[in-house]
Enzyme design. Structure first.
Site, PDB file in Angstrom:
ATOM      1  N   GLU A 107       9.919   3.601   3.909  1.00  0.00           N
ATOM      2  CA  GLU A 107       8.579   3.031   4.052  1.00  0.00           C
ATOM      3  C   GLU A 107       7.463   4.064   4.016  1.00  0.00           C
ATOM      4  O   GLU A 107       6.551   4.018   4.843  1.00  0.00           O
ATOM      5  CB  GLU A 107       8.526   2.236   5.360  1.00  0.00           C
ATOM      6  CG  GLU A 107       8.684   3.069   6.658  1.00  0.00           C
ATOM      7  CD  GLU A 107      10.108   3.260   7.137  1.00  0.00           C
ATOM      8  OE1 GLU A 107      11.039   3.213   6.308  1.00  0.00           O
ATOM      9  OE2 GLU A 107      10.306   3.472   8.352  1.00  0.00           O
TER      10      GLU A 107
ATOM     11  N   HIS B 153      11.089  -5.759   3.605  1.00  0.00           N
ATOM     12  CA  HIS B 153      11.417  -4.879   4.727  1.00  0.00           C
ATOM     13  C   HIS B 153      10.502  -3.652   4.758  1.00  0.00           C
ATOM     14  O   HIS B 153       9.848  -3.374   5.761  1.00  0.00           O
ATOM     15  CB  HIS B 153      12.889  -4.470   4.640  1.00  0.00           C
ATOM     16  CG  HIS B 153      13.324  -3.540   5.727  1.00  0.00           C
ATOM     17  ND1 HIS B 153      13.954  -3.987   6.877  1.00  0.00           N
ATOM     18  CD2 HIS B 153      13.198  -2.200   5.869  1.00  0.00           C
ATOM     19  CE1 HIS B 153      14.194  -2.953   7.662  1.00  0.00           C
ATOM     20  NE2 HIS B 153      13.758  -1.849   7.078  1.00  0.00           N
ATOM     21  N   GLU B 154      10.449  -2.944   3.648  1.00  0.00           N
ATOM     22  CA  GLU B 154       9.645  -1.707   3.641  1.00  0.00           C
ATOM     23  C   GLU B 154       8.162  -2.018   3.819  1.00  0.00           C
ATOM     24  O   GLU B 154       7.429  -1.272   4.478  1.00  0.00           O
ATOM     25  CB  GLU B 154       9.893  -0.901   2.359  1.00  0.00           C
ATOM     26  CG  GLU B 154      11.366  -0.550   2.079  1.00  0.00           C
ATOM     27  CD  GLU B 154      12.125   0.032   3.254  1.00  0.00           C
ATOM     28  OE1 GLU B 154      11.508   0.627   4.156  1.00  0.00           O
ATOM     29  OE2 GLU B 154      13.372  -0.127   3.287  1.00  0.00           O
TER      30      GLU B 154
ATOM     31  N   HIS C  17       7.258  -2.514   7.428  1.00  0.00           N
ATOM     32  CA  HIS C  17       7.091  -1.246   8.157  1.00  0.00           C
ATOM     33  C   HIS C  17       5.629  -0.778   8.166  1.00  0.00           C
ATOM     34  O   HIS C  17       5.270   0.073   8.980  1.00  0.00           O
ATOM     35  CB  HIS C  17       7.943  -0.151   7.525  1.00  0.00           C
ATOM     36  CG  HIS C  17       9.345  -0.060   8.040  1.00  0.00           C
ATOM     37  ND1 HIS C  17       9.657   0.057   9.381  1.00  0.00           N
ATOM     38  CD2 HIS C  17      10.537  -0.027   7.380  1.00  0.00           C
ATOM     39  CE1 HIS C  17      10.985   0.148   9.516  1.00  0.00           C
ATOM     40  NE2 HIS C  17      11.535   0.096   8.323  1.00  0.00           N
TER      41      HIS C  17
ATOM     42  N   GLU D  97      12.968  -0.472  13.458  1.00  0.00           N
ATOM     43  CA  GLU D  97      13.818  -1.245  12.543  1.00  0.00           C
ATOM     44  C   GLU D  97      14.067  -2.685  12.988  1.00  0.00           C
ATOM     45  O   GLU D  97      14.169  -3.580  12.147  1.00  0.00           O
ATOM     46  CB  GLU D  97      15.141  -0.508  12.298  1.00  0.00           C
ATOM     47  CG  GLU D  97      14.974   0.871  11.656  1.00  0.00           C
ATOM     48  CD  GLU D  97      14.268   0.851  10.296  1.00  0.00           C
ATOM     49  OE1 GLU D  97      14.207  -0.220   9.650  1.00  0.00           O
ATOM     50  OE2 GLU D  97      13.770   1.922   9.889  1.00  0.00           O
TER      51      GLU D  97
ATOM     52  N   ASP E 186      20.667  10.044  13.212  1.00  0.00           N
ATOM     53  CA  ASP E 186      21.350   9.126  12.289  1.00  0.00           C
ATOM     54  C   ASP E 186      22.355   8.227  12.997  1.00  0.00           C
ATOM     55  O   ASP E 186      22.665   7.139  12.530  1.00  0.00           O
ATOM     56  CB  ASP E 186      22.125   9.933  11.232  1.00  0.00           C
ATOM     57  CG  ASP E 186      21.282  10.179   9.990  1.00  0.00           C
ATOM     58  OD1 ASP E 186      20.052  10.020  10.086  1.00  0.00           O
ATOM     59  OD2 ASP E 186      21.861  10.536   8.954  1.00  0.00           O
TER      60      ASP E 186
ATOM     61  N   TYR F 256      18.766  -2.619  13.939  1.00  0.00           N
ATOM     62  CA  TYR F 256      18.198  -3.572  12.978  1.00  0.00           C
ATOM     63  C   TYR F 256      18.379  -5.018  13.444  1.00  0.00           C
ATOM     64  O   TYR F 256      17.417  -5.762  13.607  1.00  0.00           O
ATOM     65  CB  TYR F 256      18.859  -3.404  11.606  1.00  0.00           C
ATOM     66  CG  TYR F 256      18.434  -2.160  10.857  1.00  0.00           C
ATOM     67  CD1 TYR F 256      18.971  -0.918  11.188  1.00  0.00           C
ATOM     68  CD2 TYR F 256      17.516  -2.214   9.819  1.00  0.00           C
ATOM     69  CE1 TYR F 256      18.590   0.233  10.499  1.00  0.00           C
ATOM     70  CE2 TYR F 256      17.132  -1.069   9.120  1.00  0.00           C
ATOM     71  CZ  TYR F 256      17.681   0.148   9.471  1.00  0.00           C
ATOM     72  OH  TYR F 256      17.302   1.280   8.796  1.00  0.00           O
TER      73      TYR F 256
END
Ligand code: BES
Ligand code: ZN
Length: 640
Positions: free
Chosen positions: A303, A327-328, A331, A350, A408, A416
């Site tokens: 994003e 989705h992006e 953001h 997220e 990560d 999410y």
């Protein structure tokens, strides 16, 4: 658990506009553009060396030359610093940077020290400021900079020109920009970039001048971001790029040979922006463009403000994967306007976005389509909770403890889908109208600010729950954020169109499947069917599925992934060429990593395939994908 003091401190800091507690100096950026910091314990970022309460960066001005022969960026970062301390030390994050000089704005050398490097966090750069409040760091990036992937012409569609792109999230920006690389510290930025004249430079900001021709076959490009943003959102790409407009404030960049297909896939983007605005308030970033990258881009999408980066695997030909754009785009509110203060609260980015994405999809494509997507995500969440198991049950919390871990590790469907399910549960408890009004207001009140889980819960209680004890009990807020697993009040959106598919999958062993019935299924239904088939099938059963669904030639990346996942679990040899082609043709981690894990779980058959395929595919993958797959596939040929 958060103490009351922490909450109060966080609230005070969140309420600060500008720099009232941190006097500005002559060289600092204008106070209006300085975002508040959160000072509570829960906002302490264990993934950054920065000490922003002593001295913080408010603006980054880059002046860099991209060297495609050496695979480096060389030049300066000039940082505006805010500090009220006498003779403060400015601490920056760096990773694999060669620091050449550090000077004040008179050109005098400043004393600095580069601490020993940690493999994950990089090396702290500590600068003795004296009374300097503008600092110029001259540096060069490493050819192996984790954020940067330098592609040879062969790795592009056009095959003529090289390509460079960056990926900042979560903590990679420090490998190409020496700054305070923490999502809780926002900075404005500007950039002057020199690159070979045949190439176009795009960045996650506004282009403020036409490219200038320089002697020696170079052009110079200028960009800036006037809003304070988290450093992980500073992004660049350089390549042979074309542009096509999609609407009044939307468009797409990609390599010229791919432009028509990309523009055709993305026709609805302008509509999506309008839908998003009608839900949660005006789009604050000016333009919304996309960059469709070469296949090695390690994510589905990223994003980056004003310029979403996207994998070419969403160009399916039938617009079936555009929820990624929703989705992006979402953001632009959740993540870019209101930003997780630390990676422990990644779900604030997220989970909110996954929820918002689905609301955009509902607006633009209707409730049944949105329900299919939400229901598929629900399956993924169940799988994730099962996979984490009792051993990693701590990672089923929304608020994570990531001390000593790679951020990560938090990039799972917990952030999410459990996150989105939490918000959907609130929505269905208080009603959509009340919830939407709250959320619109929330984005406004916290725009351009960091946020923590505790801060969100506090805001929710203050502005939505309002001491309604019955509502508080019904919502079970703390269980959602600090508890493990999925609370009992979780709302599961069921899709009728997928329930039909479930019946066909359940009947498969008895009745088989015919091409005539599969031909009308959309992408979500195909994925659902493949995921709901019995995990153990015979070769002839798999051959029947492949024939009925045309799976040998299917190029839709989600369907192809679901098929290969099933095929590998059954050591189905006829699918191996397809698998090999898929893993060699793109580097999206979401597809690559699970398929290598699948192979490694299949004894010597799978292990030898994994080793062979990885040896050929690894040189084309981005460091993000390599970093993950290296932990799974033992590679004899490593280092090539
Ligand atoms: N911000 C993420 C990508 C990301 C997360 C990069 C963490 C680095 C660290 C992006 O918005 C995202 O979620 N991408 C998804 C696609 C989406 C449709 C779920 C992806 O890349 O698969
Ligand atoms: Zn996202």
């Amino acid at each position: 658990m958060k103490t009351a003091i922490t909450l109060i401190l966080a609230a005070i800091a969140a309420g600060m506009t500008g720099c009232s507690r941190e006097p500005s100096t002559a060289n600092s950026a204008p106070a209006a553009n300085i975002a508040p910091l959160l000072t509570g314990e829960d906002a302490k970022d264990v993934h950054s060396y920065a000490d922003p309460l002593t001295a913080r960066v408010t603006h980054v001005d880059l002046d860099l030359t991209a060297d495609f022969a050496a695979h480096t960026m060389q030049g300066t970062a000039t940082l505006d610093v805010l500090s009220s301390a006498a003779d403060p030390k400015l601490t920056l994050d760096t990773r694999d940077l060669a620091i050449q000089t550090v000077r004040d704005d008179q050109g005098h050398d400043l004393t600095f020290e580069l601490a020993p490097a940690d493999p994950l966090l990089g090396a702290a750069l500590r600068i003795t400021l004296k009374d300097a409040r503008r600092v110029q760091v001259r540096y060069r990036t490493s050819p192996d900079a984790a954020a940067l992937q330098w592609l040879s012409p062969a790795q592009t569609a056009g095959k003529q020109q090289p390509y460079l792109f960056s990926q900042g999230e979560a903590i990679l920006t420090r490998s190409w920009v020496p700054t305070q690389d923490s999502p809780g510290i926002r900075q404005t930025w500007s950039a002057t970039i020199r690159a070979p004249e045949a190439l176009t430079v795009v960045m996650s900001g506004e282009r403020i001048a036409e490219p200038k021709q320089l002697p020696g076959g170079q052009r110079e490009w200028r960009y800036r971001m006037e809003h304070p943003v988290a450093s992980y959102l500073i992004a660049i790409a350089i390549g042979d790029l074309g542009f096509q407009s999609l609407g009044a404030r939307t468009g797409v960049y990609t390599e010229p040979s791919r432009l028509a297909a990309a523009a055709n896939e993305l026709v609805d983007v302008e509509k999506m922006v309008a839908a998003a605005e009608s839900l949660y308030g005006s789009y604050r970033w000016g333009r919304y463009d996309l960059l469709v990258l070469p296949p090695s881009f390690p994510f589905g999408g990223m994003e980056n403000p004003r310029l979403t980066f996207a994998t070419p695997t969403i160009i399916a030909g039938d617009r079936s994967l555009v929820s990624l754009v929703a989705h992006e785009l979402a953001h632009s509110w959740s993540g870019n306007l209101v930003t997780n203060a630390t990676w422990a609260d990644f779900w604030l980015n997220e989970g909110f976005t996954d929820y918002f994405e689905n609301r955009i999809m509902e607006r633009v494509y209707g409730a049944p389509t949105a329900a299919m997507l939400a229901d598929l995500s629900w399956d993924d969440l169940q799988d994730t909770i099962k996979d984490l198991g009792p051993e990693k049950i701590g990672d089923t919390r929304l608020h994570l403890d990531l001390a000593g871990r790679d951020p990560d590790d938090g990039m799972t469907d917990i952030a999410y889908v459990k996150g989105a399910t939490f918000l959907r549960t609130i929505e269905s408890t208080v009603g959509r109208e009340r919830w939407d009004a709250y959320l619109r207001d929330y984005f406004d009140r916290h725009a351009f600010q960091p946020q923590t889980s505790a801060g969100f819960l506090k805001d929710l209680r203050e502005h939505l729950v309002k001491a309604d004890a019955a509502l508080e009990a019904k919502l079970d807020l703390d269980a959602w954020v600090y508890g493990t697993g999925l609370p009992a009040n979780a709302v599961h959106v069921r899709s009728a169109a997928l329930e039909q598919i479930d019946q066909r999958a359940a009947a498969f062993t008895r009745e088989g499947i015919r091409a005539a019935e599969a031909k009308d299924w959309n992408t979500s239904q195909r994925v659902r069917f493949l995921n709901r088939l019995p995990r153990k099938l015979t070769g002839s059963q798999l051959a029947q599925v492949a024939a009925a669904m045309d799976l040998d030639v299917q190029r839709n990346s989600e369907v192809r992934f679901a098929w290969l996942h099933l095929a590998v679990a059954n050591r189905y040899a006829p699918a191996v060429p397809n698998l090999e082609d898929f893993l060699n043709s793109m580097g999206r981690r979401k597809f690559v990593l699970p398929l290598f894990k699948d192979l490694m779980a299949q004894g010597p058959w799978g292990k030898s395939l994994a080793t062979r395929i990885y040896a050929s595919a690894r040189p084309g993958y981005h460091s993000v994908t390599v970093g993950s797959v290296d932990k799974v596939v033992p590679l004899a040929a490593k280092g090539q």
